[in-house]
Design an enzyme around this catalytic site. Structure first.
Site, PDB file in Angstrom:
ATOM      1  CE  LYS A 251      -4.036   2.134   2.045  1.00 10.14           C
ATOM      2  NZ  LYS A 251      -3.659   3.429   1.474  1.00 10.14           N
ATOM      3  NE  ARG A 256      -8.111   3.221  -6.256  1.00  7.75           N
ATOM      4  CZ  ARG A 256      -9.044   2.456  -5.703  1.00  7.75           C
ATOM      5  NH1 ARG A 256      -9.391   2.658  -4.437  1.00  7.75           N
ATOM      6  NH2 ARG A 256      -9.624   1.485  -6.389  1.00  7.75           N
ATOM      7  NE  ARG A 271     -10.083   8.057  -2.721  1.00 10.61           N
ATOM      8  CZ  ARG A 271      -9.810   7.028  -1.924  1.00 10.61           C
ATOM      9  NH1 ARG A 271      -8.565   6.724  -1.641  1.00 10.61           N
ATOM     10  NH2 ARG A 271     -10.776   6.304  -1.413  1.00 10.61           N
TER      11      ARG A 271
END
EC number: 6.5.1.1
Length: 584
Positions: A251, A256, A271
């Protein structure tokens, strides 16, 4: 539809404290609209002209808007600015100016043709597209033409809309419910279509025209709602939840990103579905060199790295790329790498219904790994001890932890289920993990915090009810600069009463439309009769709260309010903290 009819509904929505009433009002409005007006009405209700990834912005500040009102109403700009300073509402300043204006002949409202919804929308689109030399004068002229024909109440909402302060707080899920009721379309089917095609205006027009939802398909260039993860604090629990085996991947502490490839071009979406391509020219170039596909939708994490050592840097360093005029310098000082972890679409094939292991295979077939683009490091485990070794390896390399995924899971767009589970390094804290909460209210500061907000009422978002439930009142962790920033950021969302999507037993000094998300941690999660999150879920009559909450300093601008921590996650965190919480 006349614009005044839309404005009456907006005023009613603004004044209600009941979500069910809000849905009924919107349903009635949509039923009365022509199909070719429905998309424009939906965009207006949401406070946008287009979906977020199209990047259509009006570019109108309060001063420019007031200049347009002044031109239309003949009111001195200084008077308008004085009203705005007193009320903090540019819409109220516009309403008062047009109520007092003496507009002879055709400019006297009631004597000219009423404004139509489509007419207002099209004019505002022209305002947004005005660019280059003379753009500011063009914007003022276009807006003044609307204000000159608007009633005072219409002017109020036009002014609020153009400066981005409509303050209705109507979410996409609320509108989906209204669309379902208005056009007799199943809510679940509508939600599935929305996850694939999250353009509320376009989707609304689609159903208003009676077209089948089966036509809505995943398409490069249109970002889909990302799949989200739950969280647990031990490897054994994670493997048990995932059926005994898990694909565990690093992670990364980055941004993202959805990477869309089509026709030789590359687009990058956040995102929150915003087009962030301009911020990552180096990543665009690297993708073109590394991915062998004509059309594709990939997912990954963009991470900043130290240009001298190659070591990964914290997420905050990517913020240097958010200012367009600083991107070139940021590319040199904070170069970025892309770690890919999924493929959703590949050369005409929708892969979201395929198992994760198969998607990973297809990803490896089209990605040629380089220094700039790689596939996120992952391994398949069925032993908790091996998961923990991999976890500590990830943390030692600067990762946040692991994301553990079911090997057979499909890609569930927009869902936060148990097929993806976060295993993060924050586990050493008594509270186990940080949470992302939405600001729904504030309390005035005292002493050196006078004139600002001293504490904030925060809430979790429940996707099952589309409501926000309070979790804590937080005043710790904020620097003087933070408090000033919070005051400024929250002002556009200030409303005179509790928002209809907020459930609270506490009454703050100021209420806000749920919009701003911040990261919080605390000593523990405790049972509380004062807060509404998870009310009755653990013990009858009490909810869950955070004891000694503290702002971490992280503003979650990458998350929408509907992507905040959920009550279900709060229950899981409560169950798994080392210390058993007692009632407050």
């Amino acid at each position: 539809m006349q614009f005044g009819e839309l404005v009456k509904t907006l005023a009613a929505v603004e004044s209600t404290t009941q979500r069910t009433t809000m849905v009924k009002l919107l349903t009635s409005l949509l039923k009365r609209a022509r199909p070719d007006e429905v998309d424009k009405i939906v965009y207006f209700v949401l406070g946008d002209l287009k979906p977020p990834w199209e990047g259509v912005e009006l570019g109108v500040a309060e001063k420019l808007c007031l200049r347009a009102v002044s031109k239309a109403a003949g009111t001195p700009l200084s008077e308008l600015e004085a009203v705005y300073k007193r009320t903090g509402d540019v819409g109220e300043a516009a309403r008062r100016a047009l109520s007092a204006a003496k507009r002879p002949g055709l400019l006297a409202f009631g004597q000219q043709k009423p404004l139509e919804v489509s007419e207002v929308y099209d004019t505002l689109l022209k305002v947004a597209k005005a660019a280059g030399e003379g753009a500011q004068d063009m914007k003022i002229s276009l807006l003044a033409s609307l204000f000159a024909r608007a009633t005072p109440e219409e002017a109020k909402y036009i002014a609020r809309f153009v400066v981005g302060k409509l303050r209705l707080g109507v979410a996409d899920m609320t509108l989906l419910e209204a669309l379902s009721e208005a056009f007799g379309v199943g809510k679940e089917a509508l939600e599935r279509a929305y996850h694939v095609w999250p353009d509320m205006g376009k989707l609304a027009r689609h159903v208003a025209e009676g077209r089948p939802l089966e036509e809505v398909k995943i398409t490069p260039g249109v970002p889909v709602l990302p799949m989200l993860a739950q969280r647990l604090s031990s490897a054994s629990e994670i493997l048990a939840k995932l059926g005994g085996a898990a694909v565990c991947e690093y992670k990364y502490d980055g941004e993202r990103a959805q990477i869309h490839i089509s026709g030789g071009s590359v687009k990058i979406f956040s995102r929150r579905l915003e087009d962030i391509t301009h911020a990552y020219p180096d990543v665009v170039k690297a993708v073109k060199e590394s991915v062998a596909a004509g059309e594709a939708i990939l997912e990954g994490e963009i991470v900043a790295v130290d240009p001298d050592t190659g070591d990964m840097l914290p997420f905050q360093e990517l913020m240097h790329r958010k200012r367009k005029h600083e991107v070139a310098a940021a590319v040199e000082s904070y170069p970025a790498v892309l770690n890919l972890f999924d493929v959703l679409y590949l050369d005409g094939e929708d892969l979201t219904g395929e198992p994760l292991i198969y998607r990973r295979l297809r990803l490896s077939e089209v990605v040629h790994e380089t220094e700039k683009v790689s596939i996120a490091r992952w391994r398949l485990f069925d032993d908790p001890g091996e998961v923990d070794v991999f976890f500590h390896e990830a943390v030692s390399l600067g990762m946040e932890g692991l994301v553990c995924k079911s090997p057979t899971s499909i890609y569930e767009m927009g869902a936060r289920g148990w097929n993806w589970i976060k295993y993060k390094r924050d586990y050493k804290s008594e509270m186990i993990d940080t949470v992302d909460l939405v600001v729904v209210g504030a309390f005035y500061g005292r002493g050196k915090r006078a004139g600002l907000y001293g504490a904030f009422l925060l809430a979790a978002y429940d996707p099952q009810t589309d409501m926000f439930y309070t979790v804590c009142k937080v005043g710790s962790g904020f620097t003087d600069a933070d408090l000033k920033k919070m005051y400024e950021v929250l002002q556009p969302y200030k409303i005179p009463h509790r928002h209809p999507r907020v459930v609270s037993k506490m009454t703050p000094d100021v209420w806000f439309t749920p919009q701003v998300v911040i990261e919080v941690i605390g000593a523990e999660i405790t049972l509380s009769p004062l807060h509404t999150c998870c009310l009755g879920a653990v013990r009858p009559g009490v909810g869950l709260a955070i004891r000694f909450p503290r702002f971490t300093g992280r503003y979650r601008t990458d998350k929408s309010p509907e992507q905040a921590t959920t009550p279900a996650e709060m229950v899981e965190l409560y169950k798994r903290q080392k210390k058993v919480a007692q009632p407050e």
